[in-house]
Design a protein around this motif. Structure first.
Motif, PDB file in Angstrom:
ATOM      1  N   VAL A   1      -7.022 -14.626  -9.069  1.00 53.62           N
ATOM      2  CA  VAL A   1      -6.706 -13.202  -9.187  1.00 53.62           C
ATOM      3  C   VAL A   1      -5.273 -13.062  -9.695  1.00 53.62           C
ATOM      4  O   VAL A   1      -4.323 -13.550  -9.076  1.00 53.62           O
ATOM      5  CB  VAL A   1      -6.861 -12.486  -7.835  1.00 53.62           C
ATOM      6  CG1 VAL A   1      -6.564 -10.993  -7.991  1.00 53.62           C
ATOM      7  CG2 VAL A   1      -8.262 -12.700  -7.275  1.00 53.62           C
ATOM      8  N   ALA A   2      -5.125 -12.398 -10.852  1.00 53.43           N
ATOM      9  CA  ALA A   2      -3.800 -12.255 -11.471  1.00 53.43           C
ATOM     10  C   ALA A   2      -2.983 -11.148 -10.827  1.00 53.43           C
ATOM     11  O   ALA A   2      -1.760 -11.257 -10.714  1.00 53.43           O
ATOM     12  CB  ALA A   2      -3.948 -11.986 -12.961  1.00 53.43           C
ATOM     13  N   GLN A   3      -3.645 -10.065 -10.425  1.00 51.62           N
ATOM     14  CA  GLN A   3      -2.914  -8.945  -9.825  1.00 51.62           C
ATOM     15  C   GLN A   3      -3.843  -8.130  -8.946  1.00 51.62           C
ATOM     16  O   GLN A   3      -5.031  -7.966  -9.247  1.00 51.62           O
ATOM     17  CB  GLN A   3      -2.285  -8.051 -10.907  1.00 51.62           C
ATOM     18  CG  GLN A   3      -1.244  -7.086 -10.338  1.00 51.62           C
ATOM     19  CD  GLN A   3      -0.356  -6.488 -11.405  1.00 51.62           C
ATOM     20  OE1 GLN A   3      -0.748  -6.352 -12.560  1.00 51.62           O
ATOM     21  NE2 GLN A   3       0.867  -6.129 -11.035  1.00 51.62           N
ATOM     22  N   ALA A   4      -3.292  -7.618  -7.850  1.00 50.49           N
ATOM     23  CA  ALA A   4      -4.040  -6.753  -6.941  1.00 50.49           C
ATOM     24  C   ALA A   4      -3.104  -5.654  -6.450  1.00 50.49           C
ATOM     25  O   ALA A   4      -1.989  -5.939  -6.006  1.00 50.49           O
ATOM     26  CB  ALA A   4      -4.599  -7.547  -5.763  1.00 50.49           C
ATOM     27  N   ILE A   5      -3.546  -4.400  -6.551  1.00 50.49           N
ATOM     28  CA  ILE A   5      -2.734  -3.251  -6.160  1.00 50.49           C
ATOM     29  C   ILE A   5      -3.601  -2.266  -5.382  1.00 50.49           C
ATOM     30  O   ILE A   5      -4.834  -2.325  -5.424  1.00 50.49           O
ATOM     31  CB  ILE A   5      -2.127  -2.532  -7.386  1.00 50.49           C
ATOM     32  CG1 ILE A   5      -3.257  -2.024  -8.311  1.00 50.49           C
ATOM     33  CG2 ILE A   5      -1.175  -3.451  -8.141  1.00 50.49           C
ATOM     34  CD1 ILE A   5      -2.765  -1.146  -9.455  1.00 50.49           C
ATOM     35  N   ALA A   6      -2.965  -1.351  -4.670  1.00 52.25           N
ATOM     36  CA  ALA A   6      -3.682  -0.264  -4.006  1.00 52.25           C
ATOM     37  C   ALA A   6      -3.687   0.957  -4.916  1.00 52.25           C
ATOM     38  O   ALA A   6      -2.740   1.180  -5.676  1.00 52.25           O
ATOM     39  CB  ALA A   6      -3.024   0.079  -2.676  1.00 52.25           C
ATOM     40  N   ASN A   7      -4.755   1.748  -4.850  1.00 47.00           N
ATOM     41  CA  ASN A   7      -4.740   3.010  -5.580  1.00 47.00           C
ATOM     42  C   ASN A   7      -3.816   3.990  -4.855  1.00 47.00           C
ATOM     43  O   ASN A   7      -3.468   3.780  -3.688  1.00 47.00           O
ATOM     44  CB  ASN A   7      -6.165   3.564  -5.719  1.00 47.00           C
ATOM     45  CG  ASN A   7      -6.725   4.046  -4.392  1.00 47.00           C
ATOM     46  OD1 ASN A   7      -6.376   3.520  -3.341  1.00 47.00           O
ATOM     47  ND2 ASN A   7      -7.613   5.018  -4.423  1.00 47.00           N
TER      48      ASN A   7
ATOM     49  N   ASN B   1       0.844  -1.182   0.000  1.00 50.65           N
ATOM     50  CA  ASN B   1       0.000   0.000   0.000  1.00 50.65           C
ATOM     51  C   ASN B   1       0.890   1.246   0.000  1.00 50.65           C
ATOM     52  O   ASN B   1       2.104   1.144   0.222  1.00 50.65           O
ATOM     53  CB  ASN B   1      -0.952  -0.012   1.203  1.00 50.65           C
ATOM     54  CG  ASN B   1      -0.228   0.223   2.519  1.00 50.65           C
ATOM     55  OD1 ASN B   1       0.927  -0.186   2.693  1.00 50.65           O
ATOM     56  ND2 ASN B   1      -0.882   0.868   3.464  1.00 50.65           N
ATOM     57  N   PRO B   2       0.362   2.440  -0.269  1.00 50.63           N
ATOM     58  CA  PRO B   2       1.221   3.636  -0.380  1.00 50.63           C
ATOM     59  C   PRO B   2       2.058   3.924   0.856  1.00 50.63           C
ATOM     60  O   PRO B   2       3.173   4.440   0.744  1.00 50.63           O
ATOM     61  CB  PRO B   2       0.208   4.765  -0.650  1.00 50.63           C
ATOM     62  CG  PRO B   2      -0.928   4.088  -1.338  1.00 50.63           C
ATOM     63  CD  PRO B   2      -1.031   2.738  -0.686  1.00 50.63           C
ATOM     64  N   LEU B   3       1.561   3.609   2.052  1.00 48.85           N
ATOM     65  CA  LEU B   3       2.323   3.844   3.273  1.00 48.85           C
ATOM     66  C   LEU B   3       3.333   2.741   3.549  1.00 48.85           C
ATOM     67  O   LEU B   3       4.125   2.843   4.488  1.00 48.85           O
ATOM     68  CB  LEU B   3       1.365   3.979   4.467  1.00 48.85           C
ATOM     69  CG  LEU B   3       0.432   5.183   4.454  1.00 48.85           C
ATOM     70  CD1 LEU B   3      -0.490   5.153   5.673  1.00 48.85           C
ATOM     71  CD2 LEU B   3       1.212   6.492   4.431  1.00 48.85           C
ATOM     72  N   GLU B   4       3.283   1.681   2.752  1.00 47.77           N
ATOM     73  CA  GLU B   4       4.157   0.512   2.900  1.00 47.77           C
ATOM     74  C   GLU B   4       3.995  -0.167   4.253  1.00 47.77           C
ATOM     75  O   GLU B   4       4.901  -0.844   4.746  1.00 47.77           O
ATOM     76  CB  GLU B   4       5.628   0.900   2.678  1.00 47.77           C
ATOM     77  CG  GLU B   4       5.872   1.470   1.285  1.00 47.77           C
ATOM     78  CD  GLU B   4       7.347   1.670   0.959  1.00 47.77           C
ATOM     79  OE1 GLU B   4       8.158   1.785   1.906  1.00 47.77           O
ATOM     80  OE2 GLU B   4       7.693   1.700  -0.239  1.00 47.77           O
ATOM     81  N   SER B   5       2.842  -0.004   4.847  1.00 49.93           N
ATOM     82  CA  SER B   5       2.552  -0.640   6.135  1.00 49.93           C
ATOM     83  C   SER B   5       1.867  -1.988   5.968  1.00 49.93           C
ATOM     84  O   SER B   5       1.826  -2.783   6.908  1.00 49.93           O
ATOM     85  CB  SER B   5       1.661   0.276   6.979  1.00 49.93           C
ATOM     86  OG  SER B   5       0.446   0.569   6.290  1.00 49.93           O
ATOM     87  N   HIS B   6       1.311  -2.255   4.778  1.00 54.18           N
ATOM     88  CA  HIS B   6       0.576  -3.490   4.531  1.00 54.18           C
ATOM     89  C   HIS B   6       1.019  -4.124   3.209  1.00 54.18           C
ATOM     90  O   HIS B   6       1.376  -3.422   2.263  1.00 54.18           O
ATOM     91  CB  HIS B   6      -0.933  -3.226   4.483  1.00 54.18           C
ATOM     92  CG  HIS B   6      -1.517  -2.828   5.806  1.00 54.18           C
ATOM     93  ND1 HIS B   6      -1.343  -1.573   6.337  1.00 54.18           N
ATOM     94  CD2 HIS B   6      -2.281  -3.524   6.705  1.00 54.18           C
ATOM     95  CE1 HIS B   6      -1.962  -1.504   7.512  1.00 54.18           C
ATOM     96  NE2 HIS B   6      -2.531  -2.675   7.756  1.00 54.18           N
ATOM     97  N   ILE B   7       0.968  -5.444   3.181  1.00 53.33           N
ATOM     98  CA  ILE B   7       1.256  -6.213   1.976  1.00 53.33           C
ATOM     99  C   ILE B   7      -0.065  -6.688   1.380  1.00 53.33           C
ATOM    100  O   ILE B   7      -0.929  -7.199   2.101  1.00 53.33           O
ATOM    101  CB  ILE B   7       2.147  -7.436   2.294  1.00 53.33           C
ATOM    102  CG1 ILE B   7       3.444  -6.980   2.967  1.00 53.33           C
ATOM    103  CG2 ILE B   7       2.436  -8.236   1.039  1.00 53.33           C
ATOM    104  CD1 ILE B   7       4.270  -8.133   3.521  1.00 53.33           C
ATOM    105  N   ILE B   8      -0.213  -6.506   0.065  1.00 54.97           N
ATOM    106  CA  ILE B   8      -1.402  -6.972  -0.646  1.00 54.97           C
ATOM    107  C   ILE B   8      -0.994  -8.187  -1.469  1.00 54.97           C
ATOM    108  O   ILE B   8      -0.085  -8.092  -2.297  1.00 54.97           O
ATOM    109  CB  ILE B   8      -1.969  -5.876  -1.560  1.00 54.97           C
ATOM    110  CG1 ILE B   8      -2.287  -4.616  -0.755  1.00 54.97           C
ATOM    111  CG2 ILE B   8      -3.220  -6.366  -2.294  1.00 54.97           C
ATOM    112  CD1 ILE B   8      -2.489  -3.382  -1.599  1.00 54.97           C
ATOM    113  N   MET B   9      -1.637  -9.318  -1.225  1.00 57.37           N
ATOM    114  CA  MET B   9      -1.292 -10.526  -1.984  1.00 57.37           C
ATOM    115  C   MET B   9      -2.554 -11.223  -2.462  1.00 57.37           C
ATOM    116  O   MET B   9      -3.596 -11.198  -1.801  1.00 57.37           O
ATOM    117  CB  MET B   9      -0.423 -11.467  -1.137  1.00 57.37           C
ATOM    118  CG  MET B   9      -0.946 -11.775   0.239  1.00 57.37           C
ATOM    119  SD  MET B   9       0.296 -12.673   1.198  1.00 57.37           S
ATOM    120  CE  MET B   9      -0.698 -13.213   2.594  1.00 57.37           C
TER     121      MET B   9
END
Length: 567
Positions: A402-408, A366-374
């Motif tokens: 799910v091929a890819q997941a990202i944060a806005n 995530n933008p704050l780099e506090s969480h991992i999205i998998m």
């Protein structure tokens, strides 16, 4: 290298109406001072006051007089607190020299000193030592527990607080190792007074900046200097000085790569993904079907480290902004977190395992780099808290993997692309799906957002990449010409604000003009499918990952083309 026409840049030039000659910067011009925290102490009171004066000057020059007054009103409240703080330090210094400890206690309890822990610790340490010297053991014990124990972290040398406690059992202050040089109460008071005086001098010197003349138009001057630095530190220089259209992002001229710069060989299987390491991309990372992640020197293409530990292919990797931690997603059902600060001894810090053990296709921060999205084969998206070390949210709703997941960029949404041909938007807090797009005619293989956060790019096995307006969620463009139909994750991304880049099953890297959708370049050099291609504006290079077991970097070679278009 081949192209869709004799000169792919002509199409861009005609569309934009401007031709700009570029040259590769010299080694000297690229060795600029890095803009890191060591250059400026933003917490310095003097720097803060300077910033307020500069902003107020600009507001006044633009006619925002009432806003300037409000700014100064709020700043003056803090200024008054600083004045009271200085006054208290003056009184405290006098009370210490006179041994007026009742007055010292009253001053230390004031609102302006209660948060100055380093001062409080020094003062109460002096009071405690005097009580020990006067054989007032009970009062000393009270001072130790009430005042010094809560401030233990402020001790000037390691073990000092331990020796303060030890003094309760000794016959002399000099018996404690930290206080062997104790030479009496008077000398100790004078040293403490000198320390307080140094604090006063620091504050007073900082105030002198307020008396200095502020040059006209200072904010705009500093901004011009910052832009000049950005232009000078670029890899490519225009012959004409460019006009920077925005201050919201760093200046980076968009160049169309036209030549291979480097080849990175060493993997023993196809290379699925790549990522740049560090703020200046001195390093590259790659993940492969040989179950390893490799880290390379961007300039020399030398392999500097091999990260081993996964038992199946690496589908995706990402790196934090500092370039100190790498995250790898694997077909073994895990995400590994690697410390890569020391490339001689990279370490796996954590292994995060999915419940069902299925392939994990995507990992991002995530933008704050506090969480991992998998996300991956089990159709779920997981949000992992790096502080607590657990999954704090699971997103259900996709019908297939799910091929890819990202944060806005704002960090409030997760965007995912799936084999079920949909793009979904998830509220990060509630975990609910707030919107679903179904426009592609094939599996969605990647999603990416622009730097501005206004645009979304998706790739699909229907031989197309599509551009979306994230505000209205309307489709804007479709990019065609490449191949993406088989059982591969072909990904695409942005090159600045003007170009789109993507891989292809025909072994080429494709670049499209974002607005016209025309192909402006095909980069031919790989001997197999190109899975991934990423642009780095700092370096001015493109990196591609391929089925031929290699990475390649691509750059704009002035000798291969005599002109360049600034987009």
């Amino acid at each position: 290298m081949s192209s869709p026409n004799s000169n792919p840049l002509n199409a861009l030039s005609d569309a934009q109406g401007t031709r700009v000659h570029y040259h590769r910067s010299s080694e000297h011009s690229r060795l600029c001072t890095e803009a890191d925290d060591s250059l400026l102490d933003e917490d310095s009171p003097r720097i803060r006051r300077d910033i307020i004066r500069i902003i107020a000057q600009y507001l006044d020059s633009q006619g925002f007089t009432s806003t300037k007054v409000t700014l100064y009103d709020e700043a003056n409240v803090k200024q008054q607190r600083e004045n009271n703080y200085i006054s208290d330090v003056v009184r405290l210094r006098a009370a210490v020299l006179d041994g007026e400890w009742g007055e010292v206690d009253r001053i230390c309890a004031s609102a302006y000193l209660k948060d100055k822990k380093h001062i409080l610790y020094s003062v109460y340490k002096q009071q405690y030592l005097e009580l020990i010297d006067d054989n007032e053991a009970q009062k000393a014990f009270t001072t130790l527990n009430k005042h010094l124990k809560p401030l233990e972290a402020q001790q000037s040398v390691h073990g000092e607080f331990r020796d303060l406690c030890y003094l309760l059992t000794t016959k002399s202050i000099q018996d404690a190792p930290a206080f062997r040089n104790w030479d009496g109460i008077a000398s100790a008071r004078e040293r403490l007074a000198e320390y307080l005086q140094s604090i006063l001098e620091f504050e007073i010197v900082g105030r002198e900046s307020e008396q200095q003349h502020l040059r006209p138009n200072r904010l705009v001057t500093l901004l011009r200097q910052a832009v000049a630095y950005q232009i000078e530190s670029c890899q490519y220089h225009a012959e004409a000085v460019p006009l920077v259209p925005s201050l919201l992002t760093d200046y980076a001229p968009v160049v169309v790569p036209n030549a291979e710069q480097g080849a990175f060989a060493g993997h023993l299987g196809n290379v699925k993904c790549t990522a740049y390491v560090g703020p200046y991309a001195q390093l590259l990372a790659s993940g492969s079907s040989d179950n390893t992640v490799r880290i390379w020197d961007t300039d020399s293409a030398e392999c500097l480290a091999v990260l081993r530990g996964h038992t199946s292919r690496i589908w995706d990797i990402c790196v934090d902004r500092a370039g100190s931690t790498l995250f790898s997603a694997s077909g073994d059902g895990s995400v590994k977190v690697w410390d890569i600060r020391d490339l001689h001894k990279p370490q796996c810090l954590h292994t995060i395992t999915a419940d069902d053990g299925g392939d994990i296709y995507s990992v991002s921060l995530n933008p704050l780099e506090s969480h991992i999205i998998m996300a991956g084969y089990d159709r779920k998206i997981r949000l992992y808290d790096r502080v607590t070390g657990r999954v704090v949210q699971t997103f259900h709703g996709h019908d297939l993997s799910v091929a890819q997941a990202i944060a806005n960029p704002l960090g409030n949404l997760i965007i995912s692309g799936s084999k079920d041909q949909t793009i979904r938007f998830w509220d990060m807090m509630s975990g609910s799906c707030v919107k679903s797009l179904r426009s592609h005619l094939g599996e969605v293989t990647s999603v990416a957002t622009s730097d501005s956060g206004m645009l979304l790019l998706s790739s699909s096995k229907d031989n197309s990449n599509r551009l979306w307006d994230l505000r209205s969620l309307k489709r804007l463009c479709r990019y065609k010409g490449h191949q993406n139909t088989s059982k591969n994750f072909i990904r695409s991304g942005f090159v600045g604000d003007s170009l789109i880049v993507g891989g292809s099953e025909d072994g080429m890297v494709y670049l499209w003009d974002r607005e016209s959708t025309n192909i402006v370049q095909r980069l031919d050099g790989h001997q197999g499918i190109v899975y991934d291609a990423k642009w780095n504006p700092k370096r001015g290079i493109l990196c591609s990952a391929s089925d031929d077991w290699t990475l390649k970097t691509w750059w704009f070679n002035p000798q291969a083309a005599t002109n360049m278009v600034e987009l």
